[in-house]
Design a protein around this motif. Structure first.
Motif, PDB file in Angstrom:
ATOM      1  N   ALA A 150       0.823  -1.206   0.000  1.00 40.57           N
ATOM      2  CA  ALA A 150       0.000   0.000   0.000  1.00 40.57           C
ATOM      3  C   ALA A 150       0.863   1.263   0.000  1.00 40.57           C
ATOM      4  O   ALA A 150       0.536   2.249  -0.666  1.00 40.57           O
ATOM      5  N   GLN A 151       1.958   1.212   0.741  1.00 40.53           N
ATOM      6  CA  GLN A 151       2.852   2.372   0.769  1.00 40.53           C
ATOM      7  C   GLN A 151       3.559   2.554  -0.576  1.00 40.53           C
ATOM      8  O   GLN A 151       3.701   3.690  -1.074  1.00 40.53           O
ATOM      9  N   ASP A 152       4.023   1.474  -1.192  1.00 45.67           N
ATOM     10  CA  ASP A 152       4.751   1.574  -2.454  1.00 45.67           C
ATOM     11  C   ASP A 152       3.845   1.949  -3.621  1.00 45.67           C
ATOM     12  O   ASP A 152       4.252   2.720  -4.501  1.00 45.67           O
ATOM     13  N   MET A 153       2.645   1.432  -3.672  1.00 45.04           N
ATOM     14  CA  MET A 153       1.778   1.663  -4.817  1.00 45.04           C
ATOM     15  C   MET A 153       0.973   2.956  -4.707  1.00 45.04           C
ATOM     16  O   MET A 153       0.800   3.684  -5.695  1.00 45.04           O
ATOM     17  N   PHE A 154       0.452   3.250  -3.513  1.00 47.64           N
ATOM     18  CA  PHE A 154      -0.467   4.381  -3.355  1.00 47.64           C
ATOM     19  C   PHE A 154       0.041   5.441  -2.375  1.00 47.64           C
ATOM     20  O   PHE A 154      -0.667   6.439  -2.146  1.00 47.64           O
ATOM     21  N   ALA A 155       1.229   5.242  -1.799  1.00 47.58           N
ATOM     22  CA  ALA A 155       1.723   6.142  -0.750  1.00 47.58           C
ATOM     23  C   ALA A 155       0.703   6.249   0.375  1.00 47.58           C
ATOM     24  O   ALA A 155       0.468   7.326   0.942  1.00 47.58           O
ATOM     25  N   LEU A 156       0.107   5.100   0.688  1.00 42.94           N
ATOM     26  CA  LEU A 156      -0.950   5.056   1.705  1.00 42.94           C
ATOM     27  C   LEU A 156      -0.415   4.359   2.948  1.00 42.94           C
ATOM     28  O   LEU A 156      -0.082   3.172   2.907  1.00 42.94           O
ATOM     29  N   PRO A 157      -0.304   5.052   4.071  1.00 41.60           N
ATOM     30  CA  PRO A 157       0.122   4.396   5.305  1.00 41.60           C
ATOM     31  C   PRO A 157      -0.969   3.435   5.793  1.00 41.60           C
ATOM     32  O   PRO A 157      -2.149   3.804   5.872  1.00 41.60           O
ATOM     33  N   VAL A 158      -0.567   2.206   6.072  1.00 36.86           N
ATOM     34  CA  VAL A 158      -1.498   1.175   6.569  1.00 36.86           C
ATOM     35  C   VAL A 158      -0.882   0.541   7.805  1.00 36.86           C
ATOM     36  O   VAL A 158       0.283   0.121   7.784  1.00 36.86           O
ATOM     37  N   GLN A 159      -1.663   0.472   8.857  1.00 40.18           N
ATOM     38  CA  GLN A 159      -1.227  -0.159  10.100  1.00 40.18           C
ATOM     39  C   GLN A 159      -2.125  -1.364  10.382  1.00 40.18           C
ATOM     40  O   GLN A 159      -3.344  -1.298  10.180  1.00 40.18           O
ATOM     41  N   THR A 160      -1.508  -2.438  10.805  1.00 38.20           N
ATOM     42  CA  THR A 160      -2.271  -3.632  11.176  1.00 38.20           C
ATOM     43  C   THR A 160      -2.600  -3.556  12.656  1.00 38.20           C
ATOM     44  O   THR A 160      -1.718  -3.688  13.510  1.00 38.20           O
ATOM     45  N   LEU A 161      -3.863  -3.314  12.961  1.00 37.44           N
ATOM     46  CA  LEU A 161      -4.283  -3.185  14.353  1.00 37.44           C
ATOM     47  C   LEU A 161      -4.404  -4.539  15.039  1.00 37.44           C
ATOM     48  O   LEU A 161      -4.105  -4.651  16.233  1.00 37.44           O
ATOM     49  N   SER A 162      -4.833  -5.527  14.328  1.00 36.37           N
ATOM     50  CA  SER A 162      -4.928  -6.881  14.897  1.00 36.37           C
ATOM     51  C   SER A 162      -4.934  -7.893  13.754  1.00 36.37           C
ATOM     52  O   SER A 162      -5.348  -7.579  12.633  1.00 36.37           O
ATOM     53  N   ILE A 163      -4.464  -9.079  14.041  1.00 34.02           N
ATOM     54  CA  ILE A 163      -4.458 -10.169  13.071  1.00 34.02           C
ATOM     55  C   ILE A 163      -4.749 -11.457  13.817  1.00 34.02           C
ATOM     56  O   ILE A 163      -4.243 -11.684  14.925  1.00 34.02           O
ATOM     57  N   LYS A 164      -5.579 -12.304  13.225  1.00 29.57           N
ATOM     58  CA  LYS A 164      -6.000 -13.539  13.896  1.00 29.57           C
ATOM     59  C   LYS A 164      -6.089 -14.659  12.855  1.00 29.57           C
ATOM     60  O   LYS A 164      -6.604 -14.458  11.754  1.00 29.57           O
ATOM     61  N   GLU A 165      -5.580 -15.802  13.227  1.00 32.78           N
ATOM     62  CA  GLU A 165      -5.653 -16.985  12.366  1.00 32.78           C
ATOM     63  C   GLU A 165      -6.642 -17.973  12.957  1.00 32.78           C
ATOM     64  O   GLU A 165      -6.721 -18.156  14.187  1.00 32.78           O
ATOM     65  N   SER A 166      -7.404 -18.631  12.094  1.00 36.62           N
ATOM     66  CA  SER A 166      -8.377 -19.627  12.541  1.00 36.62           C
ATOM     67  C   SER A 166      -8.567 -20.661  11.438  1.00 36.62           C
ATOM     68  O   SER A 166      -8.081 -20.510  10.318  1.00 36.62           O
ATOM     69  N   ARG A 167      -9.291 -21.724  11.756  1.00 34.59           N
ATOM     70  CA  ARG A 167      -9.612 -22.782  10.808  1.00 34.59           C
ATOM     71  C   ARG A 167     -11.125 -22.795  10.594  1.00 34.59           C
ATOM     72  O   ARG A 167     -11.899 -22.751  11.539  1.00 34.59           O
ATOM     73  N   ARG A 168     -11.506 -22.882   9.346  1.00 30.01           N
ATOM     74  CA  ARG A 168     -12.924 -22.900   8.997  1.00 30.01           C
ATOM     75  C   ARG A 168     -13.183 -23.982   7.952  1.00 30.01           C
ATOM     76  O   ARG A 168     -12.307 -24.290   7.142  1.00 30.01           O
ATOM     77  N   THR A 169     -14.388 -24.514   7.980  1.00 24.59           N
ATOM     78  CA  THR A 169     -14.835 -25.405   6.919  1.00 24.59           C
ATOM     79  C   THR A 169     -15.487 -24.583   5.816  1.00 24.59           C
ATOM     80  O   THR A 169     -15.737 -23.384   5.966  1.00 24.59           O
ATOM     81  N   LEU A 170     -15.766 -25.222   4.715  1.00 22.09           N
ATOM     82  CA  LEU A 170     -16.399 -24.516   3.611  1.00 22.09           C
ATOM     83  C   LEU A 170     -17.785 -24.016   3.999  1.00 22.09           C
ATOM     84  O   LEU A 170     -18.201 -22.924   3.571  1.00 22.09           O
ATOM     85  N   ALA A 171     -18.487 -24.769   4.825  1.00 23.00           N
ATOM     86  CA  ALA A 171     -19.819 -24.333   5.250  1.00 23.00           C
ATOM     87  C   ALA A 171     -19.747 -23.131   6.182  1.00 23.00           C
ATOM     88  O   ALA A 171     -20.667 -22.299   6.194  1.00 23.00           O
ATOM     89  N   ASP A 172     -18.672 -23.015   6.981  1.00 24.01           N
ATOM     90  CA  ASP A 172     -18.551 -21.902   7.925  1.00 24.01           C
ATOM     91  C   ASP A 172     -17.924 -20.661   7.305  1.00 24.01           C
ATOM     92  O   ASP A 172     -17.994 -19.576   7.895  1.00 24.01           O
ATOM     93  N   LEU A 173     -17.319 -20.811   6.140  1.00 23.52           N
ATOM     94  CA  LEU A 173     -16.587 -19.690   5.558  1.00 23.52           C
ATOM     95  C   LEU A 173     -17.487 -18.500   5.233  1.00 23.52           C
ATOM     96  O   LEU A 173     -17.122 -17.350   5.534  1.00 23.52           O
ATOM     97  N   PRO A 174     -18.670 -18.669   4.630  1.00 22.50           N
ATOM     98  CA  PRO A 174     -19.502 -17.489   4.340  1.00 22.50           C
ATOM     99  C   PRO A 174     -19.947 -16.725   5.581  1.00 22.50           C
ATOM    100  O   PRO A 174     -20.238 -15.520   5.489  1.00 22.50           O
ATOM    101  N   GLU A 175     -20.003 -17.400   6.728  1.00 20.92           N
ATOM    102  CA  GLU A 175     -20.441 -16.710   7.941  1.00 20.92           C
ATOM    103  C   GLU A 175     -19.431 -15.668   8.402  1.00 20.92           C
ATOM    104  O   GLU A 175     -19.799 -14.730   9.122  1.00 20.92           O
ATOM    105  N   ALA A 176     -18.166 -15.818   8.019  1.00 28.75           N
ATOM    106  CA  ALA A 176     -17.137 -14.852   8.437  1.00 28.75           C
ATOM    107  C   ALA A 176     -17.080 -13.624   7.538  1.00 28.75           C
ATOM    108  O   ALA A 176     -16.341 -12.685   7.851  1.00 28.75           O
ATOM    109  N   LEU A 177     -17.812 -13.607   6.438  1.00 32.94           N
ATOM    110  CA  LEU A 177     -17.772 -12.486   5.508  1.00 32.94           C
ATOM    111  C   LEU A 177     -18.786 -11.421   5.904  1.00 32.94           C
ATOM    112  O   LEU A 177     -19.922 -11.734   6.283  1.00 32.94           O
ATOM    113  N   GLU A 178     -18.361 -10.163   5.779  1.00 29.61           N
ATOM    114  CA  GLU A 178     -19.276  -9.063   6.052  1.00 29.61           C
ATOM    115  C   GLU A 178     -20.167  -8.816   4.833  1.00 29.61           C
ATOM    116  O   GLU A 178     -19.792  -9.113   3.699  1.00 29.61           O
TER     117      GLU A 178
END
Length: 421
Positions: A40-68
């Motif tokens: 983001a910084q190299d392409m758009f000169a846009l500062p981006v900060q990662t406030l939080s990151i989380k890893e989890s395991r999902r099945t195909l049936a549960d995957l759509p539930e995580a989408l906004e």
């Protein structure tokens, strides 16, 4: 591409896989965070900060539930046609569109709307650059097997078709909460999901491989490490097919030809409790029962059976052939009538069975003896005896001992055998 961008790309490749400046090992979490911010910084000169990151395991049936809602769903394709997704919610998508169209960010986010094809085309370059940098950063780690090789393929504006597009397997999902701008004036999220069992074994580069190739030869330690890596990749990439058999039905060909949609096949009531897990060649592996897990069909292994190991001996193997049991069956002559014209018994010499021809009397099967033939070929008939002869009929038999003799001058009269009893 400008000189500055070329220098940046070369620098990223040179630093790929190296430990962080603070000496801590490069993890997948750190690689993802750095890639999102750096691109983001190299392409758009846009500062981006990662406030939080989380890893989890999902099945195909549960995957759509995580989408906004109203998220732009980018379908990404990886090695061996593996598919994953990157989801950009409306807040994140609007930031990427604003920096490319207006050059800066508005103070507030615009109202959420349904993403379009134009929106997808405007973020493709950014997504591919992020995926490429993640792959370069993890190229010397085990994480490149599941994280490397993915690029943009298509997009969706509705999560419902995901069940048809993606494979039914487990997925490794990363959820990032991002802050855009120098002071994180705007916030947004990003979701990245790829198959848990990656298929990018060939993407991994062993540590020190680049230095060995530049020197013209590899050290024994490098060759051994590469051999172990190739062996591991070959074994882990092998597939094993296991079939869950509910029941097997044997039908005649006439019924099979009559099968139509809607026809029911007979299945025992206890089939749900007596499933069989089979490998290649219908080899029985274990018993199981049918159930469900998170709304999906599943089997629970109830018994594990050890494989039977046959010990080889020095004696040659002899193939034993077991004959089929003998069954006499029905006689082919059953029900046939006896022939009424069958000759009589053979206990009497005058029986018609010896010569059924009409007019053949006396000797039956011996045929008729004419007068010209005589009895010259009979030889010694001394033991016959019992001829009832008229006077002088057998006077010249001579060498037929026991029957009297015949003189040389006398001819043999016609032989009359009327009574041999």
């Amino acid at each position: 591409m400008t000189d500055e961008q070329v220098h940046t790309a070369m620098r990223r490749k040179a630093e790929a896989g190296r430990p962080a400046s603070d000496g801590s090992p490069l993890t997948a979490e750190r690689a993802i965070t750095q890639a999102v911010s750096k691109v983001a910084q190299d392409m758009f000169a846009l500062p981006v900060q990662t406030l939080s990151i989380k890893e989890s395991r999902r099945t195909l049936a549960d995957l759509p539930e995580a989408l906004e809602p109203l998220s732009l769903i980018a379908i990404i394709e990886g090695p061996d046609e593996g598919l994953g997704i990157i989801a950009l919610p409306p807040e994140t998508l609007s930031v990427l569109i604003e920096v490319q169209t207006m050059g800066n960010l508005a103070k507030t986010a615009p109202p959420a709307r349904k993403p379009t094809r134009i929106d997808a085309s405007m973020v493709v370059e950014y997504l591919d650059a992020v995926l490429s940098l993640i792959e370069e950063s993890l190229v010397e780690t085990e994480a490149v097997v599941w994280a490397g090789g993915f690029r943009y393929a298509s997009y969706l504006d509705d999560p419902r078709p995901l069940g048809l597009l993606l494979e039914d397997m487990g997925y490794r999902m990363w959820q990032l909460e991002l802050g855009f701008g120098a002071g994180a004036e705007r916030t947004g999220k990003l979701l990245w999901a790829v198959p848990v069992n990656g298929r990018g074994q060939n993407l991994r580069r062993m540590p020190g491989a680049a230095e060995g190739e530049a020197g013209g030869q590899k050290t024994p330690a490098q060759e051994e490490a590469e051999w172990h890596a190739r062996m591991e990749n070959s074994v882990l990439s092998a597939t094993a097919t296991i079939d869950s058999v509910l029941h097997r039905v044997t039908l005649p060909l006439s019924q099979i030809m009559q099968l139509r949609p809607g026809v029911s096949l007979p299945i025992p009531e206890d089939a749900l409790e007596n499933l069989t897990l089979e490998g290649v060649g219908r080899r029985r592996l274990a018993s199981a029962r049918l159930g469900q897990h998170r709304g999906m069909r599943a089997v629970r292994i109830s018994e594990e059976e050890a494989s039977v190991v046959e010990l080889e001996t020095g004696a040659p193997k002899v193939r034993r052939v077991v004959p089929q049991p003998f069954e006499s069956g029905e006689s082919p002559f059953a029900g046939m009538e006896m022939n009424s014209g069958m000759p009589g018994p053979l206990d009497r010499i005058d029986s018609p069975a010896y010569d059924p021809q009409p007019g053949a009397e006396g000797l039956g099967g011996f045929g008729n003896l004419d007068e010209a033939s005589g009895l010259g070929g009979l030889g010694d008939l001394g033991g016959l005896g019992g001829f009832d002869q008229p006077e002088g009929d057998l006077g010249g038999l001579g060498g037929l001992g026991g029957l009297g003799g015949l003189s040389d001058e006398e001819d043999l009269p016609p032989l009359k055998i009327g009574n041999l009893g």
